[in-house]
Design a protein around this motif. Sequence first.
Motif, short mmCIF file in Angstrom:
data_model
loop_
_atom_site.label_atom_id
_atom_site.label_comp_id
_atom_site.label_asym_id
_atom_site.label_seq_id
_atom_site.Cartn_x
_atom_site.Cartn_y
_atom_site.Cartn_z
N PRO A 33 -3.83 6.85 -4.94
CA PRO A 33 -3.19 7.78 -4.01
C PRO A 33 -3.35 7.30 -2.56
CG PRO A 33 -4.52 8.96 -5.62
CD PRO A 33 -4.84 7.50 -5.78
N VAL A 34 -2.52 7.81 -1.68
CA VAL A 34 -2.52 7.34 -0.28
C VAL A 34 -3.89 7.49 0.37
CG1 VAL A 34 -1.60 7.81 2.02
CG2 VAL A 34 -0.05 7.70 0.07
N ASN A 35 -4.59 8.59 0.10
CA ASN A 35 -5.89 8.77 0.75
C ASN A 35 -6.89 7.70 0.32
OD1 ASN A 35 -6.01 9.95 -1.87
ND2 ASN A 35 -7.72 11.25 -1.28
N GLU A 36 -6.78 7.22 -0.92
CA GLU A 36 -7.68 6.16 -1.37
C GLU A 36 -7.27 4.81 -0.78
OE1 GLU A 36 -9.12 6.07 -5.41
OE2 GLU A 36 -8.21 8.03 -5.79
N LEU A 37 -5.98 4.58 -0.64
CA LEU A 37 -5.53 3.35 0.02
C LEU A 37 -6.00 3.34 1.48
CD1 LEU A 37 -1.91 3.12 -1.43
CD2 LEU A 37 -3.78 1.51 -1.86
N ARG A 38 -5.88 4.48 2.16
CA ARG A 38 -6.38 4.57 3.54
C ARG A 38 -7.88 4.25 3.59
NH1 ARG A 38 -3.42 9.60 4.44
NH2 ARG A 38 -1.66 9.25 5.86
N SER A 39 -8.61 4.78 2.63
CA SER A 39 -10.05 4.56 2.59
C SER A 39 -10.39 3.08 2.43
CB SER A 39 -10.68 5.37 1.45
OG SER A 39 -12.06 5.13 1.35
N VAL A 53 6.12 5.21 -3.52
CA VAL A 53 5.59 3.99 -2.91
C VAL A 53 5.12 4.29 -1.49
CG1 VAL A 53 6.11 1.61 -2.22
CG2 VAL A 53 7.20 2.59 -4.26
N ALA A 54 3.95 3.77 -1.15
CA ALA A 54 3.43 3.89 0.21
C ALA A 54 3.32 2.50 0.81
CB ALA A 54 2.07 4.57 0.21
N VAL A 55 3.66 2.39 2.09
CA VAL A 55 3.51 1.14 2.84
C VAL A 55 2.52 1.40 3.98
CG1 VAL A 55 4.65 -0.68 4.15
CG2 VAL A 55 5.88 0.49 2.29
N LEU A 56 1.41 0.69 3.95
CA LEU A 56 0.36 0.86 4.95
C LEU A 56 0.31 -0.38 5.83
CD1 LEU A 56 -0.67 2.23 2.09
CD2 LEU A 56 -2.65 2.83 3.48
N VAL A 57 0.30 -0.18 7.14
CA VAL A 57 0.27 -1.28 8.11
C VAL A 57 -0.85 -1.01 9.11
CG1 VAL A 57 1.54 -2.61 9.84
CG2 VAL A 57 2.77 -1.59 7.88
N ALA A 58 -1.75 -1.98 9.25
CA ALA A 58 -2.88 -1.81 10.18
C ALA A 58 -3.13 -3.10 10.93
CB ALA A 58 -4.14 -1.38 9.44
N PRO A 76 -4.44 2.77 9.28
CA PRO A 76 -3.08 2.28 9.04
C PRO A 76 -2.01 3.33 9.31
CG PRO A 76 -4.12 2.85 6.96
CD PRO A 76 -5.18 3.03 8.03
N GLN A 77 -0.85 2.84 9.75
CA GLN A 77 0.35 3.66 9.76
C GLN A 77 0.88 3.69 8.32
OE1 GLN A 77 1.87 5.30 12.40
NE2 GLN A 77 0.09 4.73 13.66
#
Length: 258
Positions: A175-181, A249-254, A191-192
Amino acid sequence: MTRMGSHDSRILDQFTRQAAPFAAAAAIRNEETLHRIVQWAEAGHDDTVLDVACGPGLLVCAFARVAKHATGVDMTPAMLEQARKIQQEKGLQNVSWLPGNVYSLPFPQAQFSIVSSRFAFHHLQDPLAALKEMKRACKPGGRIVVADMAPVPEKAAALNAAERLRDPSHVRALPVNELRSLFEQAGLATPQVTSYRMEGELEDLLSRSFPDEGDADRLRKIFAESITDDSLDLNTRQENEKIYYSFPVAVLVARKRN
């Protein structure tokens, strides 16, 4: 054989067989989505790009249209073969392909201004280690880009169970919160996050998948049952006796901090 080695063998087996149909899949080749990822990464003519677990190289080629140079790394020779074919089709010269493992990239520290990975993290047993290795290869101030399946937390277990039936090399979509983590644990900036849906039809998906014997029918049943309550977070629906879905799908950019 070690657990990691056994899983790598499973990936090689699956993606050697999937290489050609995966590379040809309309949803994977969607130019608009690829262009959006390049835009979200803020890629420009001075950038050097590394795409990790690049598969058939579609994102590499999308980056190459705007960047100085783009490099793709993948552990599956059949995928790199598809990538070279697609590069030739598109007439791109500023591209390189190398065999390599996500946990030990064949590059010195801080070589690339953008390091990306698309649809690979759900196959990884240690996504944090892969993200740290992507960070190592990225220049200070550069961008790290991860695009992957990202179900809502309460439906993640059901989706992951279904995906493991379809593709035995699947480990876990986060999930997005785990990807952010993961980004936080890797020491990257916050990340955005941008989300979209990747649509498809079940039989078409199964035609380019290689589940174990009997699991395709189990998957058809699971998808059909999910139509009433969206238990897989796939927005499954039936039209003209076909089942359609859309992967979240989530795209994370940092940025990599200096």
